[in-house]
Design an enzyme around this catalytic site. Sequence first.
Site, PDB file in Angstrom:
ATOM      1  N   GLY A  12       0.855  -1.246   0.099  1.00  0.00           N
ATOM      2  CA  GLY A  12      -0.171   0.032   0.114  1.00  0.00           C
ATOM      3  C   GLY A  12       0.689   1.289   0.029  1.00  0.00           C
ATOM      4  O   GLY A  12       0.540   2.549   0.463  1.00  0.00           O
ATOM      5  N   GLN A  16      -1.601   7.055   1.321  1.00  0.00           N
ATOM      6  CA  GLN A  16      -1.544   8.223   2.135  1.00  0.00           C
ATOM      7  C   GLN A  16      -0.291   8.208   3.324  1.00  0.00           C
ATOM      8  O   GLN A  16       0.477   8.893   3.449  1.00  0.00           O
ATOM      9  CB  GLN A  16      -2.693   8.792   3.028  1.00  0.00           C
ATOM     10  CG  GLN A  16      -2.589  10.087   3.733  1.00  0.00           C
ATOM     11  CD  GLN A  16      -3.787  10.245   5.052  1.00  0.00           C
ATOM     12  OE1 GLN A  16      -4.505   9.304   5.245  1.00  0.00           O
ATOM     13  NE2 GLN A  16      -4.074  11.402   5.282  1.00  0.00           N
ATOM     14  N   ASP A  38       2.854  -1.802  -4.417  1.00  0.00           N
ATOM     15  CA  ASP A  38       1.371  -1.296  -4.555  1.00  0.00           C
ATOM     16  C   ASP A  38       0.878  -1.808  -5.693  1.00  0.00           C
ATOM     17  O   ASP A  38       1.646  -2.272  -6.706  1.00  0.00           O
ATOM     18  CB  ASP A  38       1.363   0.358  -4.698  1.00  0.00           C
ATOM     19  CG  ASP A  38      -0.057   0.632  -3.980  1.00  0.00           C
ATOM     20  OD1 ASP A  38      -1.085   0.284  -4.584  1.00  0.00           O
ATOM     21  OD2 ASP A  38      -0.121   1.319  -2.886  1.00  0.00           O
ATOM     22  N   ILE A  39      -0.569  -1.862  -6.030  1.00  0.00           N
ATOM     23  CA  ILE A  39      -1.149  -2.201  -7.148  1.00  0.00           C
ATOM     24  C   ILE A  39      -0.926  -1.025  -8.164  1.00  0.00           C
ATOM     25  O   ILE A  39      -1.022  -1.015  -9.389  1.00  0.00           O
ATOM     26  CB  ILE A  39      -2.536  -2.781  -6.923  1.00  0.00           C
ATOM     27  CG1 ILE A  39      -2.999  -3.711  -8.173  1.00  0.00           C
ATOM     28  CG2 ILE A  39      -3.529  -1.550  -6.560  1.00  0.00           C
ATOM     29  CD1 ILE A  39      -4.035  -4.497  -7.749  1.00  0.00           C
ATOM     30  N   TYR A 145     -15.244  -2.448   6.311  1.00  0.00           N
ATOM     31  CA  TYR A 145     -13.909  -2.273   6.646  1.00  0.00           C
ATOM     32  C   TYR A 145     -13.661  -2.430   8.097  1.00  0.00           C
ATOM     33  O   TYR A 145     -12.579  -3.088   8.450  1.00  0.00           O
ATOM     34  CB  TYR A 145     -13.746  -0.779   6.355  1.00  0.00           C
ATOM     35  CG  TYR A 145     -12.328  -0.163   6.691  1.00  0.00           C
ATOM     36  CD1 TYR A 145     -11.194  -0.426   6.414  1.00  0.00           C
ATOM     37  CD2 TYR A 145     -12.454   1.168   7.669  1.00  0.00           C
ATOM     38  CE1 TYR A 145     -10.077   0.124   6.943  1.00  0.00           C
ATOM     39  CE2 TYR A 145     -11.250   1.676   8.178  1.00  0.00           C
ATOM     40  CZ  TYR A 145     -10.028   1.278   7.600  1.00  0.00           C
ATOM     41  OH  TYR A 145      -8.874   1.635   8.174  1.00  0.00           O
ATOM     42  N   LYS A 149     -11.117  -5.260  10.030  1.00  0.00           N
ATOM     43  CA  LYS A 149      -9.985  -4.632  10.899  1.00  0.00           C
ATOM     44  C   LYS A 149     -10.027  -5.605  12.316  1.00  0.00           C
ATOM     45  O   LYS A 149      -8.972  -5.934  12.940  1.00  0.00           O
ATOM     46  CB  LYS A 149     -10.356  -3.273  11.339  1.00  0.00           C
ATOM     47  CG  LYS A 149      -9.679  -2.140   9.960  1.00  0.00           C
ATOM     48  CD  LYS A 149      -8.151  -2.523   9.871  1.00  0.00           C
ATOM     49  CE  LYS A 149      -7.651  -1.963   8.496  1.00  0.00           C
ATOM     50  NZ  LYS A 149      -6.252  -2.456   8.489  1.00  0.00           N
TER      51      LYS A 149
END
Length: 324
Positions: A12, A16, A38-39, A145, A149
């Site tokens: 990732g 950010q 990352d993709i 999400y 988590k």
Amino acid sequence: MTSSSSRVLVTGASGQIGTELLHALGRKYGPENVVAADIQPLSKNAPACLYETLDVTKAERFEEVIKKHRVDTVFHLAAILSANGETIPQLAWSVNMDGTYNVLEAARKLGLTRIFIPSSIAAFGPETPRVNTPQDTILKPKTMYGLTKVAGELLADYYVARYGVDIRGCRFPGIISNGALPGGGTTDYAVAIYYEAVKNGRYTCFLGPETRLPMMYMPDCLKSILDLMAADFAGLRHHADFNVTAMSFTPAEQAEAIRKLIPGFEVEYKPDFRQAIADSWPESLDDSAAREEWGWKPDYDLEAMSKDMIEVLQKRHAEGNLGY
Ligand code: AKB
């Protein structure tokens, strides 16, 4: 032990947190020891470093990248965030769950030294106490999400107990930064508001004015990651689920802090589907476990962060380089 001779992988890495973590890890380990994956291609604000295209749902490719670069430490940041997760829940399940499972399995099979997997305030839900939310409390989130988590936190605990893998992670609040933009989260407004204030002097907020959420400035976020990763494992009673926070504010309070620096700044409020997500999250967190177990202490409050954000963005805007 993770040492200055570690080879680290950031998944990732275009995101950010990933973009700015690459800079911090390059300073700590040397850029030649940092592999970004990352993709997507890296952000234009990323440092020069090794790069691999990686879809974290593909276990074989994940292991190939780890072996190729002799990686011993992984910062597994790849995830679909809360708002995008409600738009495409199936993708959120696959990226967040398969990605987490694959990094844990790679750690077990390849004997990785240490892994960082972030959790989020999204792990909490409407039945959780909302003010000063405890470390150990009800975890019944209502978003895809959030439930990935919670599952990730539990899976991490399982791999620590069953296989002795060293896994660490924080429940991050909204993260505010000026490197790469966040993508697909409910707290993204708290970043966009600064860019819009500098660029246009006005902002339309997708949450209501009184929606109080926990937040943190990127320098503190990076500090929390590096400090937790450097802590003595024997001193940790928790692993991948540390509450961490720096401040809590509403959009109206943030707008007021900005108005002190950009007089006349105007905000209009048009809550959308993200309001329900925000309403199911804590207003503030009790992060005493992180403070006690590994010395967590943030540096930035709302005023200090707003001053820094606006200085940086005004300078970039004047140079025609706002990147927004
Ligand atoms: C989001 O808004 O989804 C994220 C988070 C709080 O985990 N920023």
